[in-house]
Design an enzyme around this catalytic site. Structure first.
Site, PDB file in Angstrom:
ATOM      1  CE  LYS A  99      -8.908  -2.385 -11.746  1.00 36.64           C
ATOM      2  NZ  LYS A  99      -8.249  -1.644 -10.605  1.00 36.64           N
ATOM      3  CB  THR A 111      -8.218   2.719  -9.932  1.00 34.35           C
ATOM      4  OG1 THR A 111      -7.112   3.405  -9.417  1.00 34.35           O
ATOM      5  CG2 THR A 111      -8.897   3.484 -11.038  1.00 34.35           C
ATOM      6  CB  SER A 167       6.994  -6.306  -4.129  1.00 33.54           C
ATOM      7  OG  SER A 167       5.881  -6.858  -3.471  1.00 33.54           O
ATOM      8  CD  GLU A 220      -6.590  -4.267  -2.888  1.00 36.09           C
ATOM      9  OE1 GLU A 220      -6.082  -3.990  -3.994  1.00 36.09           O
ATOM     10  OE2 GLU A 220      -6.391  -3.592  -1.864  1.00 36.09           O
ATOM     11  CG  ASN A 269      -3.586  -2.430  -0.230  1.00 37.13           C
ATOM     12  OD1 ASN A 269      -3.597  -1.773  -1.260  1.00 37.13           O
ATOM     13  ND2 ASN A 269      -4.611  -3.161   0.160  1.00 37.13           N
TER      14      ASN A 269
END
Length: 476
Positions: free
Chosen positions: A219, A237, A476, A337, A471
């Site tokens: 992952k 990570t 949230s 991302e 990011n």
């Protein structure tokens, strides 16, 4: 009294705003669904059982966030790990290191949670990681309790685990252990945080006269710039596990994993941030020794491969592991991302592998280079800038350096587009052709240092508006 000094009047002026080019379009992130693979039972390694569940670590109801993998063989599996070099090592990294040392490079399996990194959590974090390990081990059949369960965590740093919820789910996990393809895919989902797809791969290959199998899960999408090594002292990570039914001794497995990780996971970067939790665990249980006629039962009859005693088989295994780890590592970059591009940086003709690797990483971590790739801008000066500031043991010779864009397989003209030759810029770069090459999802930049014969590849992605959005609202 001194004469009064007149105070000058202050004239205020508006400072003109600086004009800045603004993006007129926002590209959508490409779909990643085609990277999700499923496998038949015959491809998955023998002698392992897996399970996963929701333990209320993630906010989304029902999201898988806790998983285990156990070797069901009589003898514990050989175990190796490459772990983060970040000085703020997370509690599970510390626990896994100690378990590998005390277990002599053997383990029964691992437990993983996502949604909370259990990093920078003090004494309580260590206690929680040990409790996770010990609880899994205590729930296994008596014959499988002799050695520890490794631990991995990923998620938000600095927050405590909901340990009571996790511990309460472990008996259920152990009861539901099985080896079905669906359970393997679900386990891969329990690793995910900002990932957009589960990352599971499996294959079989010949090792000597035997067919062995290997499966891997990893992952990662952000906080990706691993620099992992063996547990210290020697024995995300980014998280990953590789399980094989080959029989490999613990020292040989650690040596092969070190080699594979340094040429795969240590050569990827999304944003240049090394995590406190980066961990790659590899297990080898030897269950491929002999298939019985009934179902998938095994008799463990394979002699464990050692580096000195079985040099040819060891080299085959090491190369298969490297290739497999490379595929898993590239999945992390493809899921970067907000990424819209998958970029290969190839540095060749370097005086050493270390120099080639360092130069490639400098380019791959350059924010200016990554934003240029997002904008499909052939701004090769940013490449040269990154090459030039790379700290290397051997000096880079500017007038030996050449740079090219390499077209992907989808581009009709496969000829490399040369940008710089021996330190001299090409006089008439075809900007239209550069635009065609950079419009593809897969890109390759080739840097020839012209000062040796060594080569390294590093894989990265672009920086998009979406990366900032993800990011900026991570918690949230």
């Amino acid at each position: 009294m001194p004469p009064s000094i007149p105070v000058p009047s202050i004239v205020t002026r508006a400072i003109p705003s600086l004009a800045r080019a603004a993006s007129t379009t926002t590209k959508s992130t490409p779909s990643k669904e085609h990277h999700v693979h499923s496998y038949s039972p015959e491809v998955l390694p023998l002698g392992y059982a897996v399970a996963s569940t929701h333990a209320s670590i993630k906010k989304k109801t029902g999201a898988l966030d806790l998983g285990i993998l156990v070797s069901t063989t009589d003898k514990p599996a050989s175990a190796a790990a490459c772990l983060t070099r970040n000085v703020f090592k997370a509690a599970p990294v510390t626990v896994t290191t100690q378990l590998l040392q005390s277990g002599g490079g053997r383990a029964r399996g691992f437990i993983v949670n996502s949604g909370c990194a259990n990093a920078v959590t003090g004494k309580k974090g260590l206690e929680d990681a040990w409790e996770m390990s010990n609880t899994v081990t205590s729930q296994l059949p008596p014959g499988q309790r002799g050695i520890g369960t490794l631990v991995m965590s990923t998620g938000v740093i600095g927050q405590p685990l909901p340990i009571s919820s996790i511990i309460s789910k472990i008996p259920e996990l152990v009861r539901s252990l099985d080896d079905s393809p669906k359970s393997w895919l679900d386990l891969s989902k329990s690793f995910m945080t900002t990932d957009t797809f589960p990352k599971l791969r499996a294959k079989s290959f010949r090792l000597g006269e035997r067919l062995v199998r290997i499966a891997g899960i990893d992952k990662g999408a952000g906080m990706i710039a691993p620099s992992m090594g063996p547990p210290q002292p020697p024995h995300a990570t980014l998280l990953g596990v590789i399980a094989t039914d080959a029989a490999i001794s613990p020292p040989a497995l650690q040596s092969a994993l070190n080699y594979a990780v340094d040429r795969s996971f240590n050569n990827i970067t999304v944003d240049g941030d090394m995590s406190t939790n980066d961990s790659i665990i590899c297990l080898a249980n030897g269950a491929a020794g002999k298939l019985e006629t009934q179902g998938r039962e095994t008799a463990e009859s394979m002699e464990e491969i050692t580096e000195d005693g079985h040099p040819e088989e060891y080299k085959v295994f090491r190369e298969e592991l490297r290739s497999f780890a490379e595929e898993l590592a590239q999945l992390v970059v493809r899921d970067g991302e907000g990424a819209t591009k998958f970029v290969t940086i190839r540095v060749k003709n370097a005086p050493s592998y270390e120099t080639a690797q360092a130069v490639a990483k400098s380019i791959a971590n350059s924010s200016l280079f990554k934003t240029a790739m997002y904008g499909e801008d052939a701004n090769w000066g940013r490449i040269l800038c990154a090459v030039g500031y790379t700290p290397t043991a051997q000096a880079i010779i500017p007038n030996h350096v050449s740079v090219s864009f390499i077209p992907s397989a989808n581009v009709s003209d496969p000829t490399p587009l040369r940008l710089l030759t021996n330190g001299e810029p090409e006089a008439n770069i075809d900007e239209d052709r550069a635009s065609v090459i950079l419009a593809e999802e897969d890109l390759e930049v080739e840097v020839d240092l012209g000062d040796g014969h060594e080569e390294a590849k590093v894989w990265t992605c672009d920086f998009s508006h979406e990366y900032v959005t993800i990011n900026g609202s991570y918690r949230s």
